[in-house]
Enzyme design. Structure first.
Site, PDB file in Angstrom:
ATOM      1  N   HIS A  29       0.826  -1.214   0.000  1.00  0.00           N
ATOM      2  CA  HIS A  29       0.000   0.000   0.000  1.00  0.00           C
ATOM      3  C   HIS A  29       0.855   1.257   0.000  1.00  0.00           C
ATOM      4  O   HIS A  29       0.408   2.318   0.426  1.00  0.00           O
ATOM      5  CB  HIS A  29      -0.950   0.011   1.200  1.00  0.00           C
ATOM      6  CG  HIS A  29      -1.576  -1.325   1.449  1.00  0.00           C
ATOM      7  ND1 HIS A  29      -1.114  -2.200   2.407  1.00  0.00           N
ATOM      8  CD2 HIS A  29      -2.595  -1.942   0.821  1.00  0.00           C
ATOM      9  CE1 HIS A  29      -1.829  -3.316   2.368  1.00  0.00           C
ATOM     10  NE2 HIS A  29      -2.729  -3.188   1.410  1.00  0.00           N
TER      11      HIS A  29
HETATM   12 FE1  FES Z   1       0.112  -1.818   3.883  1.00  0.00          FE
HETATM   13 FE2  FES Z   1       2.739  -2.113   4.105  1.00  0.00          FE
HETATM   14  S1  FES Z   1       1.674  -0.348   3.528  1.00  0.00           S
HETATM   15  S2  FES Z   1       1.204  -3.605   4.424  1.00  0.00           S
END
Ligand code: FES
Length: 114
Positions: free
Chosen positions: A77
């Site tokens: 993410h």
């Molecule tokens: Fe979501 Fe690393 S930013 S698991």
């Protein structure tokens, strides 16, 4: 009541620690019939050599060291951490976890909870 336990694992010769940036190492031990394994990032940070967990503190994806940016990037993410493991962008709520390092007989050991 669960007791907090830690264990010391040998990682690599002290001579082979990264001189800059970060490198991932794995540890493994099945001495007591219970197999333990994991991965640790050895990092040459401004404050010295650090052992960081490669697990993103958001949802546990494995972060990767980006040499050009000098940051750890999380592919899931877009989380970002600086070279010391401090979360600097994206969803991660806290820094990468740190483990204690010890040098014994010329080998770098890492102390991790088991
Ligand atoms: Fe979501 Fe690393 S930013 S698991």
């Amino acid at each position: 009541k669960a007791r907090h336990k830690e264990r010391l694992f040998p990682l690599v010769d002290a001579d082979e620690a990264p001189r800059r940036g970060a490198r991932e190492f794995s540890y493994r031990n099945d001495r007591d019939g219970r197999e333990l394994e994991g991965r640790v990032l050895l990092v040459r940070a401004p404050e010295g050599l650090l052992a960081l967990s490669p697990s993103c503190t958001h949802l546990g994806c494995t972060v990767v060291w980006h040499r050009g940016k000098k940051e750890f990037l999380c592919p899931c993410h877009g989380g970002r951490y600086d070279i010391s493991g401090k979360n600097i962008d994206g969803p991660p709520p806290s820094p990468l976890r740190r483990f204690a390092l010890e040098i014994r007989e010329g080998m770098i050991h890492v102390r991790v909870p088991v």
